[in-house]
Scaffold this motif. Structure first.
Motif, PDB file in Angstrom:
ATOM      1  N   MET A   1     -12.798 -81.898  54.495  1.00 63.63           N
ATOM      2  CA  MET A   1     -12.743 -83.367  54.425  1.00 63.63           C
ATOM      3  C   MET A   1     -14.093 -83.959  53.999  1.00 63.63           C
ATOM      4  N   SER A   2     -15.184 -83.337  54.461  1.00 62.79           N
ATOM      5  CA  SER A   2     -16.518 -83.827  54.089  1.00 62.79           C
ATOM      6  C   SER A   2     -16.746 -83.704  52.585  1.00 62.79           C
ATOM      7  N   VAL A   3     -16.162 -82.651  51.967  1.00 62.20           N
ATOM      8  CA  VAL A   3     -16.284 -82.475  50.520  1.00 62.20           C
ATOM      9  C   VAL A   3     -15.533 -83.584  49.799  1.00 62.20           C
ATOM     10  N   LEU A   4     -14.346 -83.925  50.329  1.00 66.25           N
ATOM     11  CA  LEU A   4     -13.542 -85.005  49.746  1.00 66.25           C
ATOM     12  C   LEU A   4     -14.304 -86.320  49.786  1.00 66.25           C
ATOM     13  N   ILE A   5     -14.843 -86.649  50.949  1.00 68.01           N
ATOM     14  CA  ILE A   5     -15.617 -87.888  51.104  1.00 68.01           C
ATOM     15  C   ILE A   5     -16.879 -87.825  50.245  1.00 68.01           C
ATOM     16  N   GLY A   6     -17.451 -86.627  50.147  1.00 68.87           N
ATOM     17  CA  GLY A   6     -18.666 -86.451  49.366  1.00 68.87           C
ATOM     18  C   GLY A   6     -18.494 -86.705  47.883  1.00 68.87           C
ATOM     19  N   HIS A   7     -17.253 -86.677  47.412  1.00 69.55           N
ATOM     20  CA  HIS A   7     -16.980 -86.963  46.002  1.00 69.55           C
ATOM     21  C   HIS A   7     -16.831 -88.459  45.738  1.00 69.55           C
ATOM     22  N   GLY A   8     -17.163 -89.269  46.727  1.00 76.44           N
ATOM     23  CA  GLY A   8     -16.993 -90.720  46.581  1.00 76.44           C
ATOM     24  C   GLY A   8     -17.760 -91.311  45.415  1.00 76.44           C
ATOM     25  N   LEU A 210     -10.834 -82.396  44.266  1.00 74.29           N
ATOM     26  CA  LEU A 210     -11.641 -83.223  45.158  1.00 74.29           C
ATOM     27  C   LEU A 210     -12.051 -82.478  46.427  1.00 74.29           C
ATOM     28  N   PHE A 211     -11.340 -81.398  46.745  1.00 76.66           N
ATOM     29  CA  PHE A 211     -11.637 -80.635  47.959  1.00 76.66           C
ATOM     30  C   PHE A 211     -12.570 -79.454  47.684  1.00 76.66           C
ATOM     31  N   PHE A 212     -13.049 -79.359  46.443  1.00 71.35           N
ATOM     32  CA  PHE A 212     -13.943 -78.265  46.097  1.00 71.35           C
ATOM     33  C   PHE A 212     -15.265 -78.811  45.555  1.00 71.35           C
ATOM     34  N   LYS A 213     -16.320 -78.067  45.766  1.00 70.55           N
ATOM     35  CA  LYS A 213     -17.633 -78.466  45.271  1.00 70.55           C
ATOM     36  C   LYS A 213     -17.779 -78.099  43.798  1.00 70.55           C
ATOM     37  N   LYS A 214     -18.661 -78.811  43.113  1.00 69.69           N
ATOM     38  CA  LYS A 214     -19.002 -78.545  41.719  1.00 69.69           C
ATOM     39  C   LYS A 214     -17.790 -78.605  40.781  1.00 69.69           C
ATOM     40  N   THR A 215     -16.932 -79.573  41.023  1.00 69.71           N
ATOM     41  CA  THR A 215     -15.758 -79.762  40.154  1.00 69.71           C
ATOM     42  C   THR A 215     -15.788 -81.130  39.473  1.00 69.71           C
TER      43      THR A 215
END
Length: 319
Positions: A1-8, A210-215
């Motif tokens: 979830m933090s990754v999702l929010i981090g893509h804000g 959105l749930f993955f980093k560097k995408t």
């Protein structure tokens, strides 16, 4: 979830892509076959009326609350050209960097409409150009291309597709790439709509990424297809057409400009009382969300709407 929010932060890219699409839809016809100075002046005046009234008020408010005494910085910020030069890269309001990028892009957008119309049957060139730009700013990270955050980039080597890091010239390239995708969506609108079955599933990888980093790049490249999809009559379209979402869209510019005011004031109040903000995340979230919504509603009806009406009437006399 933090990754999702981090893509804000990618909401900025969505805004740019959407702006490229909507401005193409409303203004490109004026520049498809010619570039007349009268049409150019009218286009720039409309964009000025849309951006500057609220921006000026917000900048002055920030100046008196957080930057009092920085008169030179205020003068530069009021032109919305901070960030064009490295020695004036400080925005008094946090979203200022993206508004500067957008304002600068407007000066060249009519020419972009004129040129891209020439290759409307080869719109894939715009996608390819965007990919090239994104890859370039993900690889080349240095003092020349990135201002104000070069220190944080020193640990990054090679390809790193996290668009958040862009500042300075690289941020302008990021904005150009997003706008090209928006123009692509406009030029390919009917062609893309015919592939409705594929569009239906464009939201799935977009959400998954959105749930993955560097995408970041993959997410941004899916945005024009998703935008075309939501123009169709479907569940997402009906949701976005609801009264609540429509109203939020109406005040979206105020929401974007104002939200950091409540983030920064909360931080300032917390520090003055010696509070650990991590212990009051729910309270801070409620304060920021509620305060931004109420204040943005006020600024839309008290500043944005009347200023736009007045300036448009003024413009009829001179343009």
């Amino acid at each position: 979830m933090s990754v999702l929010i981090g893509h804000g932060y990618l909401s900025v890219d969505l805004f740019f892509v959407l702006s490229g699409f909507l401005l193409s839809l409303t203004s490109s016809a004026s520049f498809n076959n010619h570039l007349f100075i009268h049409d150019y002046k009218a286009f720039m005046y409309k964009r000025f009326c849309r951006i500057f009234p609220l921006y000026i008020v917000a900048t002055l408010l920030y100046f008196f609350l957080f930057h009092f005494g920085e008169v030179e910085s205020l003068i530069v910020n009021l032109t919305l050209l901070q960030g064009v030069f490295s020695f004036s890269n400080n925005s008094l309001i946090s979203p200022g960097w993206s508004l500067t990028n957008e304002w600068v892009i407007y000066f060249f957008l009519p020419l972009a409409f004129y040129l891209t119309w020439k290759i409307r049957n080869k719109a894939w060139i715009l996608i390819l150009s965007s990919i090239t730009i994104f890859i370039a700013i993900s690889i080349f990270r240095n003092d020349f291309l990135n201002w104000g955050n070069s220190y944080s980039l020193q640990k990054i080597h090679g390809f790193n597709p996290v668009i958040l890091f862009t500042r300075g010239p690289s941020s302008f390239l990021r904005t150009i790439a997003d706008y090209l995708l928006g123009i692509f969506a406009y030029l390919s609108f009917e062609r893309i709509k015919k592939r409705a079955v594929l569009l239906k599933y464009s939201a799935i990888p977009l959400v998954v990424f959105l749930f993955f980093k560097k995408t970041d790049i993959l997410i941004i490249l899916l945005m024009p297809f998703f935008m075309v999809h939501i123009t169709e009559r479907n569940v997402i379209n009906r949701f976005l057409s609801s009264k609540v979402v429509y109203f939020l869209g109406l005040i979206s510019y105020s929401l974007y400009v104002n939200h950091f005011l409540f983030i920064d004031t909360y931080d300032k109040i917390s520090k003055s009382f010696g509070l650990n903000t991590n212990n009051y995340l729910i309270i801070s979230a409620c304060y920021v969300a509620t305060g931004t919504l109420i204040f943005s509603t006020i600024t839309y009806y008290a500043i944005e709407k009347p200023a736009l009406k007045y300036l448009k009437k003024m413009g009829e006399r001179f343009i």
